[in-house]
Design a protein around this motif. Sequence first.
Motif, PDB file in Angstrom:
ATOM      1  N   GLY A 375       0.074  -3.488  -8.765  1.00  0.00           N
ATOM      2  CA  GLY A 375       1.246  -2.819  -8.849  1.00  0.00           C
ATOM      3  C   GLY A 375       1.137  -1.395  -9.278  1.00  0.00           C
ATOM      4  O   GLY A 375       0.050  -1.009  -9.708  1.00  0.00           O
ATOM      5  N   GLU A 387       2.309  -6.264  -5.784  1.00  0.00           N
ATOM      6  CA  GLU A 387       1.861  -7.518  -4.748  1.00  0.00           C
ATOM      7  C   GLU A 387       2.372  -8.760  -5.407  1.00  0.00           C
ATOM      8  O   GLU A 387       2.615  -8.811  -6.609  1.00  0.00           O
ATOM      9  N   THR A 407       5.296  -7.969  -0.626  1.00  0.00           N
ATOM     10  CA  THR A 407       5.399  -6.871  -1.918  1.00  0.00           C
ATOM     11  C   THR A 407       6.696  -6.902  -2.249  1.00  0.00           C
ATOM     12  O   THR A 407       7.875  -6.929  -1.437  1.00  0.00           O
ATOM     13  N   THR A 409       9.402  -4.104  -3.602  1.00  0.00           N
ATOM     14  CA  THR A 409       9.524  -2.391  -3.720  1.00  0.00           C
ATOM     15  C   THR A 409      10.886  -2.343  -4.127  1.00  0.00           C
ATOM     16  O   THR A 409      11.892  -2.903  -3.935  1.00  0.00           O
TER      17      THR A 409
END
Length: 460
Positions: A375, A387, A407, A409
Amino acid sequence: MLEQFDTGRILRQALANGGEFADIYYEEGSSTAIVCDDGKIEKVLAGTDRGVGIRVISDLRTAYAFTNDITEAALLSLAHTASRAVKGEQFAGVMDLRPRKSAGGFPILQPPDTVPLEEKVALVQAADRTARAFDPDVRQVTVLYRDGTATMKIMNSLGEFIENSRTGTVFTVQAVAARGDIIQTGYEPLGGVRGFELFRDRSPEEIAVTAARRAVMMLSARKAPGGSMSVVLSSEAGGTMVHEAIGHGLEADLAQSGMSVYSGKVGTQVASPLVTVVDDATIPHARGSFFFDDEGSPAERTVLVENGILKGYMYDRLTAMKEGCRSTGNGRRESYQMKPIVRMSNTIIAPGSSSPESIIQGVERGLLVRKMGGGQVNTVNGNFMFEVTEGYLIENGVVGEPVRGATLTGNGPDVLKKIEKVGSDLGFGIGTCGKDGQGVPVADAQPTLLIGEITVGGAA
């Protein structure tokens, strides 16, 4: 070694042109590294190294020089080199050494240097064979074994004399599986402040099977759905979230320079009231543990966030001098060739009261993250991307099929405030943390966490 020299004279030379603080750091160690790639032993490195670094802090700036010429004349010359980089008032402190403080390190049952190299190579080869035999879809396997033992001695212008020894062993297996045009990777590490007894807890074959199983399983997984949803981070996922989303931002050098989203936030709410974060270098045998840091400050358990409220930062001597406080024992360096900087040790989100099972059962639709991958985080604004190397759908409180390519975020402070449940378990992950060109061993840990809402990158 340093005791043979007039270290007071060397420190006075380092401070001849001024400065508030100076220290001498001596390190001597041995290490072994073995890499098996594509079924072949590609690298076997074994050696010893020793050297000395001299640091001067003047006007809150650092001058640093190092050498592997361990003679008194060489160290006096080195001190002169460091002193030429600073200007200021003459140092008025005391150079007389106090009785030394020693720490022999955590008990090591089977020191790595007592194990024949052939046995270490055989261990790596056994893991390689096991991973390859797991499934025909396993196409490539990389196995790494590394150990190291080091003794450090630190003398400074405050009169402190600290001795410290450390031993560490790490073992990792990475398996790559392929089917058609689909390629997936499985990775499993093992390590800590331990000797060869590390493999009594988990065998090399077990590590290999775990990595290979993860890679093969993800081949048949469908692509992860994308969008905003609830995410359960299993304690097995390791502590990537705490390390990246908040850990680096609480290192005092970043906070002081305005390079952290947590700068100037002490006393404010930065996470859910369920969240407590600590950095603890005193945990026996954890990969990031020690008795004294690389500046000679005692290891500590530092509470960084308590019930969601930011309590403070991690400090080394330099950042502590800038704020008029004391070091928290977080001054670390990769070797004598580098100056110490603020670094994490073992960074942990403390366990809560919810059972992991009840956390999953309460999710109507979401993603269970069993293992995190790599990451990145922008410490200035807190934005991150990680990830997911092993993930599963959750439907109506039941763990369903595996998914790949997910993923996570989000923004560190925002996501930490959205943690709705904290599990009663605790799982550790290990790694080597990079910062300013230096790598040091660390561990991260977290319980099972329920994040009410986070953006999951996936198919659509």
